[in-house]
Design an enzyme around this catalytic site. Sequence first.
Site, PDB file in Angstrom:
ATOM      1  N   ASP A  66      -1.383  -0.175   6.154  1.00 17.21           N
ATOM      2  CA  ASP A  66      -1.689   0.464   7.433  1.00 17.21           C
ATOM      3  C   ASP A  66      -3.168   0.384   7.791  1.00 17.21           C
ATOM      4  O   ASP A  66      -3.544   0.720   8.910  1.00 17.21           O
ATOM      5  CB  ASP A  66      -1.296   1.943   7.381  1.00 17.21           C
ATOM      6  CG  ASP A  66      -2.233   2.738   6.474  1.00 17.21           C
ATOM      7  OD1 ASP A  66      -3.014   3.562   6.984  1.00 17.21           O
ATOM      8  OD2 ASP A  66      -2.216   2.501   5.251  1.00 17.21           O
ATOM      9  N   ASP A 112      -0.055   5.062   0.809  1.00 12.34           N
ATOM     10  CA  ASP A 112      -0.255   6.130   1.790  1.00 12.34           C
ATOM     11  C   ASP A 112      -0.140   5.613   3.217  1.00 12.34           C
ATOM     12  O   ASP A 112      -0.813   4.653   3.611  1.00 12.34           O
ATOM     13  CB  ASP A 112      -1.628   6.774   1.591  1.00 12.34           C
ATOM     14  CG  ASP A 112      -1.788   7.369   0.199  1.00 12.34           C
ATOM     15  OD1 ASP A 112      -0.768   7.482  -0.514  1.00 12.34           O
ATOM     16  OD2 ASP A 112      -2.922   7.708  -0.178  1.00 12.34           O
ATOM     17  N   ASP A 122       0.868  -1.164   0.000  1.00 13.42           N
ATOM     18  CA  ASP A 122       0.000   0.000   0.000  1.00 13.42           C
ATOM     19  C   ASP A 122       0.915   1.227   0.000  1.00 13.42           C
ATOM     20  O   ASP A 122       2.092   1.128   0.384  1.00 13.42           O
ATOM     21  CB  ASP A 122      -0.891  -0.031   1.244  1.00 13.42           C
ATOM     22  CG  ASP A 122      -1.727   1.228   1.396  1.00 13.42           C
ATOM     23  OD1 ASP A 122      -2.361   1.649   0.407  1.00 13.42           O
ATOM     24  OD2 ASP A 122      -1.740   1.802   2.507  1.00 13.42           O
TER      25      ASP A 122
END
Length: 279
Positions: free
Chosen positions: A192, A20, A18
């Site tokens: 996250d 961001d 991922d």
Amino acid sequence: MLGLVENHSMPRAAAFFDLDKTVIAKSSTLTFSKSFYRGGLISRRAALRTAYIQFVFLVGGADHDQMERMREYLSALCKGWNVAQVKELVAETLHDLIDPIIYDEAASLIEEHHAAGRDVVIVSTSGAEVVEPIGEMLGADRVVATRMVVGEDGCFTGEVEYYAYGPTKAEAVRELAASEGYDLARCYAYSDSATDLPMLEAVGHPFAVNPDRALRREAVAREWPVLVFDKPVRLKQRLPSMPARPALVAAVAVGAAAVTAGLVWYAGRRRRSSAARCA
């Protein structure tokens, strides 16, 4: 190096990241709001609103409902934007805005996976116009990102062609595994957010990075490793430790040859000038 990556020779495998708050410390799309404002794409009010959304995203993350609201807002915001201008603005400010917020730990993992012979794939909900140049800067082998519909006039229509989010990310991972021959049991994934649980579940080595509360609970319950990334660093500061790639080696060699040729020419010119003065 973090020493978290095992070395497997065959079959092929990949590491899915991922973007961001996993590889970079902020939202990639929202980070460019000032550039879009200066380029005349958004108003001052919209720039301030995106700054607020960025703050909320950084402090508490974003659950499914918040991500949907963000998608709707950004889709409406970019309606009518000229795609060529967007790409130009991103290219002009990419290194100034993104380079300083890349996590050192993430860059180390990317190096380790490449050294172990794995492909590195960025899988992000942000738009392709932003994610693709970031992926190139990071040395990623592939990028999966959201794509907006572009009209015949070269502008965004405000509609989403492909939304790289939630289960769709997991589908993209499985499709890449089928087309590229990845063994998902040997693949890695990093995120996250609990919204990326499907992607994390798709691989044999899932990692929670700076996880939101929901993902932390899942990671603890499933005994997944939890990583904390908190050291943003500029890539150019990492160059001495980064493995040399053929293209980089070639560029350095060409540059060195040019400098050497220049010095030889300059030295020869000085000798000729000195000889002429003596004569």
